[in-house]
Every structure is written in C-alpha cells, then in structure tokens.
Design a protein around this motif. Structure first.
Motif, short mmCIF file in Angstrom:
data_model
loop_
_atom_site.label_atom_id
_atom_site.label_comp_id
_atom_site.label_asym_id
_atom_site.label_seq_id
_atom_site.Cartn_x
_atom_site.Cartn_y
_atom_site.Cartn_z
N ARG A 55 0.82 -1.21 0.00
CA ARG A 55 0.00 0.00 0.00
C ARG A 55 0.86 1.27 0.00
NH1 ARG A 55 -5.48 -1.13 1.99
NH2 ARG A 55 -5.67 -3.36 2.29
N LEU A 56 1.69 1.40 -1.01
CA LEU A 56 2.64 2.50 -1.09
C LEU A 56 1.97 3.77 -1.60
CD1 LEU A 56 5.60 0.52 -2.68
CD2 LEU A 56 5.21 1.00 -0.25
N THR A 57 2.60 4.89 -1.32
CA THR A 57 2.13 6.18 -1.83
C THR A 57 3.22 6.76 -2.72
OG1 THR A 57 2.99 7.29 0.15
CG2 THR A 57 0.68 6.64 0.15
N PRO A 58 2.83 7.50 -3.77
CA PRO A 58 3.82 8.05 -4.71
C PRO A 58 4.81 8.98 -4.00
CG PRO A 58 1.61 8.19 -5.64
CD PRO A 58 1.45 7.78 -4.21
N GLY A 59 6.08 8.78 -4.31
CA GLY A 59 7.12 9.63 -3.76
C GLY A 59 7.63 9.22 -2.40
N ALA A 60 6.99 8.26 -1.75
CA ALA A 60 7.45 7.81 -0.43
C ALA A 60 8.71 6.96 -0.58
CB ALA A 60 6.35 7.01 0.27
N PRO A 61 9.53 6.86 0.47
CA PRO A 61 10.73 6.02 0.39
C PRO A 61 10.39 4.57 0.05
CG PRO A 61 10.78 7.40 2.34
CD PRO A 61 9.41 7.55 1.77
N ALA A 62 11.32 3.89 -0.58
CA ALA A 62 11.13 2.49 -0.94
C ALA A 62 10.94 1.64 0.32
CB ALA A 62 12.31 1.98 -1.75
N THR A 63 10.12 0.62 0.21
CA THR A 63 9.83 -0.28 1.32
C THR A 63 10.44 -1.65 1.04
OG1 THR A 63 7.76 0.85 1.85
CG2 THR A 63 7.99 -1.42 2.61
N LEU A 98 6.67 3.23 -5.18
CA LEU A 98 5.63 3.68 -6.12
C LEU A 98 6.09 5.01 -6.70
CD1 LEU A 98 2.92 3.50 -7.50
CD2 LEU A 98 1.84 4.36 -5.41
N LEU A 99 6.50 4.99 -7.96
CA LEU A 99 7.04 6.19 -8.58
C LEU A 99 5.94 7.19 -8.91
CD1 LEU A 99 9.70 4.67 -11.01
CD2 LEU A 99 9.96 5.40 -8.62
N LYS A 100 4.83 6.72 -9.47
CA LYS A 100 3.74 7.63 -9.82
C LYS A 100 2.47 6.87 -10.09
CE LYS A 100 5.24 7.70 -14.69
NZ LYS A 100 5.69 8.55 -15.81
N SER A 101 1.35 7.57 -9.96
CA SER A 101 0.03 7.06 -10.31
C SER A 101 -0.59 8.04 -11.29
CB SER A 101 -0.86 6.91 -9.08
OG SER A 101 -0.37 5.94 -8.19
N GLU A 102 -1.01 7.55 -12.44
CA GLU A 102 -1.57 8.42 -13.47
C GLU A 102 -2.92 7.88 -13.91
OE1 GLU A 102 2.44 10.24 -15.62
OE2 GLU A 102 1.31 8.64 -16.60
N PRO A 150 -12.09 6.63 -16.28
CA PRO A 150 -10.67 6.80 -15.95
C PRO A 150 -10.06 5.50 -15.42
CG PRO A 150 -12.00 8.56 -15.00
CD PRO A 150 -12.95 7.53 -15.49
N LEU A 151 -8.84 5.23 -15.85
CA LEU A 151 -8.10 4.06 -15.38
C LEU A 151 -6.80 4.53 -14.76
CD1 LEU A 151 -7.87 0.92 -15.35
CD2 LEU A 151 -6.57 1.13 -17.49
N THR A 152 -6.62 4.25 -13.48
CA THR A 152 -5.41 4.66 -12.77
C THR A 152 -4.34 3.59 -12.90
OG1 THR A 152 -6.67 5.96 -11.17
CG2 THR A 152 -4.43 5.34 -10.56
N VAL A 153 -3.19 3.99 -13.41
CA VAL A 153 -2.06 3.08 -13.60
C VAL A 153 -0.95 3.47 -12.63
CG1 VAL A 153 -0.34 2.20 -15.21
CG2 VAL A 153 -2.65 2.75 -16.02
N ASP A 154 -0.52 2.49 -11.83
CA ASP A 154 0.57 2.70 -10.88
C ASP A 154 1.87 2.15 -11.46
OD1 ASP A 154 -1.17 3.79 -8.97
OD2 ASP A 154 -1.66 1.79 -8.20
#
Length: 220
Positions: free
Chosen positions: A132-140, A163-167, A175-179
C-alpha cells in the motif's frame, strides 16, 4: 470480474514460455486470482498462429490459485507445475507444504517472510496490495518466498518496492489509474518497472497483458 490472458517470456532472450489465462475478483474479505498456465505444442511452437491463422495447440502445464485478505496477506495459495504442488498460507510468517509428482513425499517449510512470490502476475498485484505504497514515499523492503518453476523450489529473497507515480488514463469505460512501481532485487541490485492497474498487471519483466475482457477491479 477481470478475465484475460498474459503472455510469459524469458526475461533474458525473450523466448516465449507460454500463456497464463486468468480471472480474478475483489470481495469484502479480500481478493482471489485463479489461472491456468499453458505452453505451445507442436512444431514451431512459440505462440504465433499457424499459416492458416488458427492458433497453435497448447497444453496446460500448471495453475495458480491465490487468495489474499483485505490487507493483502496470503490466506490461501495453491500452485501446480511440472507435477509438483505447493499449498501455503500466512502463518507465523509464511508456511507451505510442497509435494513431489508421485504424491508420496511432502516437505514442509516456514520462513519469517511477508508473503509469497513467483512467475505469475498474481504475486505482483498481491505484493503491491500488501505494501500500500504512496507516490514519492521512500522504498519499502519486503521479504518474500519465491517458488521457482518448473519444480516449485522455494527460495527466500528480499526486494524493495517504490511507487514512482500514479496516473489516470481516459478509457471508454472511464478513468483508469495506472501505478508505476520500481522493484529492486536486493541481492543483485537489479531494478525493473512494474505497471499495475487495479488488480491487473499491464506490463512487467517477462509478462505482457495480451487480452482483457473487462476493466480491472478497483480496491477500496
């Protein structure tokens, strides 16, 4: 309920390894993924159609049945490949039983790990859901037990996920969100990208989404 087909190939020389026909679904108690793995048979088998346009014959070589709870933890895993079978679950880490093709011998294993992994795209979705990562957070960092085909040999490994980005992308169904994830193998330092939309892997090393009959499920 997403239903579709992945192609699988060697990550080094891109040799076709077969296909994975899957369906998956979310529910109030978690997520389930079921698939059959097939390999092409006959001369020139490589997944391409015959000269007359008909698909080549294939044979079932394995299967995946993975159920996770609402937190992404594996509550039930059953793998088949090359006559071998693995059944596992999250219990004091992860626990599994591996049975040989004759069915006469079974070995148990237990590792203080977070979850399972393997060649199936199901494990990428499950790991992303677990972290359950968030964009821009440190790697887990995550410890996983991988089952290597064709004999489903267990191997413990460590990865880091970011998680580098969600678009959001416009589609006919909305809309389709791609992580986009960056996954690093901590024993080798090798990095690769994984693209996931809901509970479907769009692209990853050795995996391509070839067909999808309905939109990916959205996790709540």
């Amino acid at each position: 309920m997403p239903r579709g087909r992945y192609s699988r190939h060697d990550t080094h020389d891109h040799t076709p390894l077969g296909e994975e026909h899957f369906h998956c679904a979310t529910g109030t108690s978690g997520w389930r993924y079921v698939s059959q793995i097939t390999a092409p048979t006959g001369p020139g088998s490589g997944g391409a159609p015959r000269d007359n346009g008909a698909p080549r014959e294939s044979t079932v070589t394995g299967s995946v049945d993975l159920t996770t709870d609402e937190l992404g933890r594996p509550v039930r895993l059953e793998l088949h490949a090359g006559g071998w079978q693995v059944r596992g679950a999250a219990l004091e880490g992860v626990t599994w039983v591996r049975t040989d093709p004759t069915g006469e011998h079974a070995t148990e294993g237990q590792v203080r790990a977070h979850a399972f992994t393997g060649a199936s795209p199901a494990f990428l979705v499950a790991t992303a859901r677990l972290l359950r990562l968030t964009p821009g957070a440190p790697a887990t960092r995550v410890r996983l037990v991988a089952f290597t085909e064709p004999v489903l040999a267990p191997r413990t490994l460590d990865q880091s996920w970011a998680l580098l980005k969600s678009e959001a992308h416009a589609t006919d169904s909305g809309p389709l969100t791609v992580d986009e994830y960056q996954v690093t193998e901590l024993d080798t330092g090798e990095r690769h990208a994984v693209h996931i939309a809901g509970d479907v892997v769009l692209a990853a090393p050795g995996i391509e989404l070839e067909e999808l009959e309905s939109p990916p499920s959205v996790f709540t």
